[in-house]
Write a protein that holds these residues in place. Structure first.
Motif: not given
Length: 287
Positions: A134-135, A166-168, A202-204
């Motif tokens: 998720a973000a 989480y991406a960030s 999403a890509t990362r």
């Protein structure tokens, strides 16, 4: 009264695939409910921006802002209510709940994993694990919602472990979650993409998948149904509050005054209990 406009609020992305994916999702929403006015606004990075979309709505109209976001983070709690207040009093706007967590979202995530190559079975159940990417948000309510969604997806997958990542802005990161599942003996680890559209996060996240990575949810039918569900919920909540306010504001109806009976008539006859439904004066002694 005119039907309130559904304003879907996407985050926005520099990825050129993002806007077509969100547009396709809104086409699914329109197909499910023909005649409902549906518009799009972005928090940032893409046009139209949310403020511009609200400026184009007719004066005196109503709108429901449905965030195409999955948790109660800063955008949902602050940015969207601020935009709704700025549009008033020209447009009456209310903010719906974010999309997650919800079983319909787990359904969409499950289908995207299946499309990516997920196959149920004894071997998968023993060896596989899933990272729900998720973000991310610094708001603990948002991360708690992502963990609840991970539990819903695990149930949907028959008990396969699903770890929120989480991406960030929050931990664990996707690579950290992959390592944690590996340390638990899971050798085939998939990444489920809890994103509406393609973008940097999403890509990362997909690049960190050791096995398969699901595509962003995009125009999934379950996601379109969930958008409409959040819209309907917001309208129902407003109607309930309006009804409560009307009830609270209404004057209570006073019963007509009665002429008091003579003092002698107010006392029951000593033997009146025997012929009535009332308990005998000494009945409670035997209970």
């Amino acid at each position: 009264m005119s039907t309130p406009t559904l304003v879907a609020v996407a985050h926005g992305s520099r990825d050129p695939r993002a806007l077509p994916a969100v547009t396709a999702l809104l086409e699914e929403v329109r197909a499910l409910r023909p005649g409902l006015p549906v518009r799009l606004g972005h928090v940032e990075l893409n046009e139209p921006l949310l403020t511009d979309t609200l400026d184009t709505l007719p004066t005196g109209g109503e709108a429901v802002l449905v965030p195409l976001l999955f948790g109660r983070g800063h955008h949902v709690k602050h940015d969207l209510p601020r935009a709704a207040r700025a549009a008033a009093p020209r447009v009456r706007a209310r903010v719906a709940a974010p999309l997650g967590p919800h079983p319909l979202l787990a359904e969409a995530l499950h289908d995207r994993l299946t499309e990516a190559g997920w196959r149920p079975g004894p071997r998968t159940h023993r060896t596989a694990g899933v990272v729900l990417a998720a973000a991310g948000s610094r708001d603990p309510e948002s991360t708690a919602g992502t963990r609840r969604l991970a539990a819903l997806l695990s149930e949907r997958l028959g008990g396969v472990p699903v770890l929120a990542a989480y991406a960030s802005a929050a931990s664990p990161t996707v690579p950290e979650a992959v390592r944690e599942l590996t340390a638990c003996g899971r050798t085939r680890i998939a990444v489920a993409s809890c994103f509406t559209a393609p973008g940097l996060f999403a890509t990362r996240s997909a690049a960190a998948a050791p096995w398969i990575a699901a595509a962003p949810l995009g125009p999934h039918p379950a996601l379109a149904r969930l958008v409409l569900h959040r819209y309907d919920q917001a309208l129902a909540a407003t109607e309930a509050r309006t009804g409560e306010a009307r009830t609270a504001g209404a004057r209570p109806v006073r019963p007509p005054a009665r002429t008091p009976a003579p003092a002698a008539a107010q006392l029951p006859h000593p033997h009146a209990y025997a012929a009535s439904d009332a308990p005998h004066p000494h009945a409670y002694a035997a209970v």
